[in-house]
Scaffold this motif. Structure first.
Motif, short mmCIF file in Angstrom:
data_model
loop_
_atom_site.label_atom_id
_atom_site.label_comp_id
_atom_site.label_asym_id
_atom_site.label_seq_id
_atom_site.Cartn_x
_atom_site.Cartn_y
_atom_site.Cartn_z
N ASP A 100 0.82 -1.41 -0.01
CA ASP A 100 -0.09 0.11 0.12
C ASP A 100 0.75 1.26 -0.02
N ALA A 101 0.81 1.92 -1.02
CA ALA A 101 1.88 3.12 -1.14
C ALA A 101 1.30 4.30 -0.08
N GLU A 102 -0.06 4.16 0.29
CA GLU A 102 -0.51 5.03 1.55
C GLU A 102 0.40 4.80 2.77
N SER A 103 1.02 3.76 2.90
CA SER A 103 1.89 3.55 4.14
C SER A 103 2.84 2.62 3.98
N SER A 111 7.01 6.06 -3.12
CA SER A 111 5.57 6.11 -2.83
C SER A 111 4.76 6.99 -3.12
N ARG A 115 1.44 7.41 -5.57
CA ARG A 115 -0.13 7.89 -5.29
C ARG A 115 -0.57 9.01 -6.37
N ARG A 120 -1.63 2.29 -6.11
CA ARG A 120 -1.62 2.24 -4.56
C ARG A 120 -0.56 0.80 -4.25
N SER A 121 -0.28 -0.08 -5.00
CA SER A 121 0.16 -1.20 -5.02
C SER A 121 1.34 -1.51 -6.13
N PRO A 142 -3.98 -0.22 -9.33
CA PRO A 142 -4.66 1.12 -8.72
C PRO A 142 -5.12 0.86 -6.94
N ALA A 143 -5.41 -0.52 -7.01
CA ALA A 143 -5.70 -1.11 -5.46
C ALA A 143 -4.91 -1.41 -4.62
N ALA A 144 -5.03 -1.42 -3.32
CA ALA A 144 -4.28 -1.56 -2.29
C ALA A 144 -4.26 -2.93 -2.09
N THR A 146 -3.41 -5.70 -3.71
CA THR A 146 -3.86 -6.37 -5.11
C THR A 146 -3.00 -7.91 -5.05
#
Length: 239
Positions: A100-103, A111, A115, A120-121, A142-144, A146
């Motif tokens: 997850d690129a958010e964390s 990251s 984003r 996201r992944s 595009p999704a965390a 995945t």
């Protein structure tokens, strides 16, 4: 998802074989390879996966192919930042996952770039090539979350299969480049010999003396020997 049928694998193998024959150059092959890889991972994950392939060869500029322009840009950003799954996958010789690129404190700059591009992944899978070459498949989603364990294993299986095709493609490319280099060397030698002939006729000197005159002039002018020789020959042709 996470299931790829035998028929799908067979189709992928056939596509890779066709690429070896049909690709005009190594960049076209990498673009095609990335497209096949992206399709395979899209089937496996149920997401729209983008893929880039980074190929490094000794004494050659690195080449990046991609299933989309965005994938190529993201790969280039990673190379410029010197951080990310691709960099680590090469160093560690194993698949490297960004869930997850958010964390992702491990690669903060990369990251952030992911984003910004709506990714996201990511997953990087190294490909086994010969000693003087290295390559990595880079997948973007595009999704965390995945890329599950099963899809990572499928990506590794695909990378192993695709490595054989890429090894053959790089060998063919190396042979073509060698032929081009030899042709260029022969043309260069021919121009230099002709320039020496001009100098001999103008200075009544030997072949060795003419070459030394040309080489000294090249050094004094900080100009490549071939370029100076070509200028000498062109000057005679214009008179």
């Amino acid at each position: 998802m996470d299931l790829v049928s035998i028929e799908d694998w067979a189709a992928d193998v056939e596509l890779l074989s066709d690429l070896i024959v049909e690709a005009e150059d190594i960049k076209a092959f990498l673009d095609g390879l990335a497209g096949v890889a992206a399709t395979m991972m899209s089937r496996a994950t149920g997401q729209r996966i983008e893929c880039a392939v980074t190929l490094g060869r000794r004494k050659r500029t690195g080449t990046i192919g991609g299933s989309t322009a965005t994938a190529v840009v993201l790969d280039r950003i990673e190379q410029s930042l010197s951080e990310g799954p691709c960099i680590d996958a090469l160093a560690e010789a194993r698949p490297v996952l960004l869930r997850d690129a958010e964390s992702a404190p491990r690669w903060p700059l990369y990251s952030s770039a992911l984003r910004a591009a709506g990714v996201r992944s990511a997953l990087a899978v190294p490909m086994a090539l010969e000693e003087e070459a290295s390559a990595v498949l880079n997948f973007f989603s595009p999704a965390a979350g995945t890329f599950t364990h099963a899809s990572v294993m499928q990506a590794a299986t695909f990378a192993e299969m695709a490595s054989k095709a890429l090894r053959l493609a790089t060998r063919i490319t190396a042979l073509n480049e060698l032929a081009e280099d030899l042709d260029a060397a022969l043309k260069s030698r021919s121009v230099i010999n002709t320039a020496c002939g001009v100098i001999i006729s103008q200075n009544r000197c030997t072949q060795e003396e003419a070459f030394n005159i040309l080489r000294k002039a090249s050094s004094d002018r900080n100009q490549k020997l071939f370029e100076l020789a070509k200028a000498v020959v062109d000057g005679v042709c214009r008179t």
